[in-house]
Enzyme design. Structure first.
Site, PDB file in Angstrom:
ATOM      1  N   SER A  90     -48.316 -24.507 -41.935  1.00 21.22           N
ATOM      2  CA  SER A  90     -47.392 -23.827 -42.838  1.00 21.22           C
ATOM      3  C   SER A  90     -45.977 -24.172 -42.429  1.00 21.22           C
ATOM      4  O   SER A  90     -45.663 -24.204 -41.233  1.00 21.22           O
ATOM      5  CB  SER A  90     -47.605 -22.309 -42.774  1.00 21.22           C
ATOM      6  OG  SER A  90     -46.717 -21.641 -43.662  1.00 21.22           O
ATOM      7  N   HIS A 104     -41.368 -24.583 -49.267  1.00 19.32           N
ATOM      8  CA  HIS A 104     -42.515 -24.024 -48.546  1.00 19.32           C
ATOM      9  C   HIS A 104     -43.726 -24.902 -48.799  1.00 19.32           C
ATOM     10  O   HIS A 104     -43.961 -25.358 -49.920  1.00 19.32           O
ATOM     11  CB  HIS A 104     -42.796 -22.599 -49.042  1.00 19.32           C
ATOM     12  CG  HIS A 104     -44.145 -22.072 -48.687  1.00 19.32           C
ATOM     13  ND1 HIS A 104     -45.138 -21.874 -49.626  1.00 19.32           N
ATOM     14  CD2 HIS A 104     -44.676 -21.700 -47.496  1.00 19.32           C
ATOM     15  CE1 HIS A 104     -46.209 -21.395 -49.026  1.00 19.32           C
ATOM     16  NE2 HIS A 104     -45.968 -21.285 -47.744  1.00 19.32           N
ATOM     17  N   ASN A 106     -47.998 -25.046 -47.520  1.00 22.49           N
ATOM     18  CA  ASN A 106     -49.096 -24.494 -46.741  1.00 22.49           C
ATOM     19  C   ASN A 106     -50.383 -25.203 -47.131  1.00 22.49           C
ATOM     20  O   ASN A 106     -50.655 -25.404 -48.314  1.00 22.49           O
ATOM     21  CB  ASN A 106     -49.238 -22.989 -46.991  1.00 22.49           C
ATOM     22  CG  ASN A 106     -50.395 -22.394 -46.218  1.00 22.49           C
ATOM     23  OD1 ASN A 106     -51.484 -22.215 -46.750  1.00 22.49           O
ATOM     24  ND2 ASN A 106     -50.165 -22.086 -44.956  1.00 22.49           N
ATOM     25  N   VAL A 107     -51.157 -25.601 -46.122  1.00 24.63           N
ATOM     26  CA  VAL A 107     -52.501 -26.147 -46.335  1.00 24.63           C
ATOM     27  C   VAL A 107     -53.395 -25.511 -45.283  1.00 24.63           C
ATOM     28  O   VAL A 107     -53.012 -25.387 -44.123  1.00 24.63           O
ATOM     29  CB  VAL A 107     -52.534 -27.688 -46.237  1.00 24.63           C
ATOM     30  CG1 VAL A 107     -52.042 -28.320 -47.536  1.00 24.63           C
ATOM     31  CG2 VAL A 107     -51.705 -28.207 -45.070  1.00 24.63           C
ATOM     32  N   ARG A 108     -54.612 -25.118 -45.674  1.00 24.98           N
ATOM     33  CA  ARG A 108     -55.423 -24.312 -44.770  1.00 24.98           C
ATOM     34  C   ARG A 108     -56.912 -24.418 -45.110  1.00 24.98           C
ATOM     35  O   ARG A 108     -57.287 -24.766 -46.234  1.00 24.98           O
ATOM     36  CB  ARG A 108     -54.998 -22.845 -44.843  1.00 24.98           C
ATOM     37  CG  ARG A 108     -55.129 -22.268 -46.264  1.00 24.98           C
ATOM     38  CD  ARG A 108     -54.453 -20.918 -46.399  1.00 24.98           C
ATOM     39  NE  ARG A 108     -54.588 -20.384 -47.749  1.00 24.98           N
ATOM     40  CZ  ARG A 108     -53.742 -20.628 -48.736  1.00 24.98           C
ATOM     41  NH1 ARG A 108     -52.692 -21.410 -48.519  1.00 24.98           N
ATOM     42  NH2 ARG A 108     -53.935 -20.115 -49.940  1.00 24.98           N
ATOM     43  N   GLY A 260     -53.743 -10.536 -35.739  1.00 23.03           N
ATOM     44  CA  GLY A 260     -53.210 -10.503 -34.386  1.00 23.03           C
ATOM     45  C   GLY A 260     -52.551 -11.788 -33.952  1.00 23.03           C
ATOM     46  O   GLY A 260     -52.540 -12.130 -32.770  1.00 23.03           O
TER      47      GLY A 260
END
Length: 302
Positions: A90, A104, A106-108, A260
């Site tokens: 990201s 921006h 993002n790759v996921r 977390g």
């Protein structure tokens, strides 16, 4: 399903993008490697106070856990409570010059796991542009790059892939409480698991590989434009909208906090200089007003 190959691609994409941004700015990124007690970690690369970028963050992560956070299972409630593994990249770039837009990417990849059942996986991502002063040439260039990234993968689908991802982007990056788009969009997709793992991964690689060609020419055109305090004040006010979206609506921010993750890495997307002015509106006919009348609305840019 080769999660290691995806992880290695995202890590290498971070390296390539950081190297290119350092060449543009002349400054250096600082690497912050972190580990997560529950499993995994990542490396966040940040540049602040550069010649071009007031803040630039490029974050890679590969994390795992025993329970999928609510933000990741919102559209797949049947997966709630499963263990997970997630990897991605990201980035958010905040140039100092108000004529240079924020961007921006993002790759996921998410994988949800449960004993005695096959893992469920899906890709997501995209890129979007947030200008402060609109230039039609820039918007058309950015959207053309988004379209080129997706075109090779649209033949097997019933509708044009770029058109669907553009619409999804327009609808997702929208401040509902303001009734305003965050920017001019680009492409956005989630829950991608077709036609198969290799095909979906190829699409995500194409999006990542097109990022620099989508953004760099815009920066090179606008970085030398003169600006003053008026433009900087407007930029800070518009950045307030960016902060509102990221803290209220962005699923990536929520996932990082709920899982977390490292807070500093999650919030590296925030601009360093931002302002809110009570019930302020740009003067009719001003360049600032033109952003709303001419750009911040869904348009077919290509």
């Amino acid at each position: 399903m080769d999660i290691r190959a995806v992880r290695d691609y995202f890590s290498d994409l971070q390296r390539r993008i950081v190297r290119a941004l350092e060449a543009l700015d002349g400054g250096r990124f600082q690497a912050d490697a972190w580990e997560r007690p529950e499993g995994g970690g990542g490396t966040t690369q940040v540049m602040e106070g550069g010649a071009l970028f007031e803040r630039a963050g490029v974050a890679f992560s590969h994390v795992s856990g025993t329970q999928l956070p609510p933000s990741a299972s919102a559209s797949r409630p049947q997966l709630a409570g499963r263990g997970f593994e997630a990897t991605g990249l990201s980035l958010v770039l905040h140039p100092q010059n108000p004529y240079c837009p924020t961007v921006h990417l993002n790759v996921r990849l998410f994988t949800a796991m449960k004993s005695d059942e096959p893992p469920v996986w899906w890709f997501g991502g995209g890129m979007d542009l947030t200008p402060f002063y609109g230039f039609e040439e820039d918007a058309r260039h950015f959207h053309a790059a988004c379209k080129r990234a997706l075109e090779p993968f649209g033949a097997a689908r019933p509708a044009d892939l770029y058109a669907r991802s553009k619409k999804w982007c327009d609808e997702y990056f929208f401040l509902k409480h303001r009734h305003e788009p965050r920017g001019i969009g680009g492409s956005f997709f989630d829950d991608l698991a077709e036609p198969d793992f290799d095909g979906a991964f190829a699409l995500v690689r194409s999006v990542g590989d097109h990022f620099l060609t989508a953004y760099t020419p815009i920066i090179e055109r606008r970085r030398a434009l003169p600006y003053g305090e008026r433009e900087r004040e407007f930029q800070a006010w518009r950045r307030g909208r960016y902060v509102e979206f990221n803290l209220v609506f962005d699923r990536g921010t929520l996932f990082g906090l709920q899982s977390g993750g490292r807070t500093e890495a999650i919030l590296m997307s925030m601009p360093p200089r931002v302002a809110w002015r009570y019930d302020w509106r740009p003067a009719p006919g001003s360049p600032e007003a033109a952003l709303f009348t001419d750009f911040l609305r869904p348009r077919d840019w290509v």
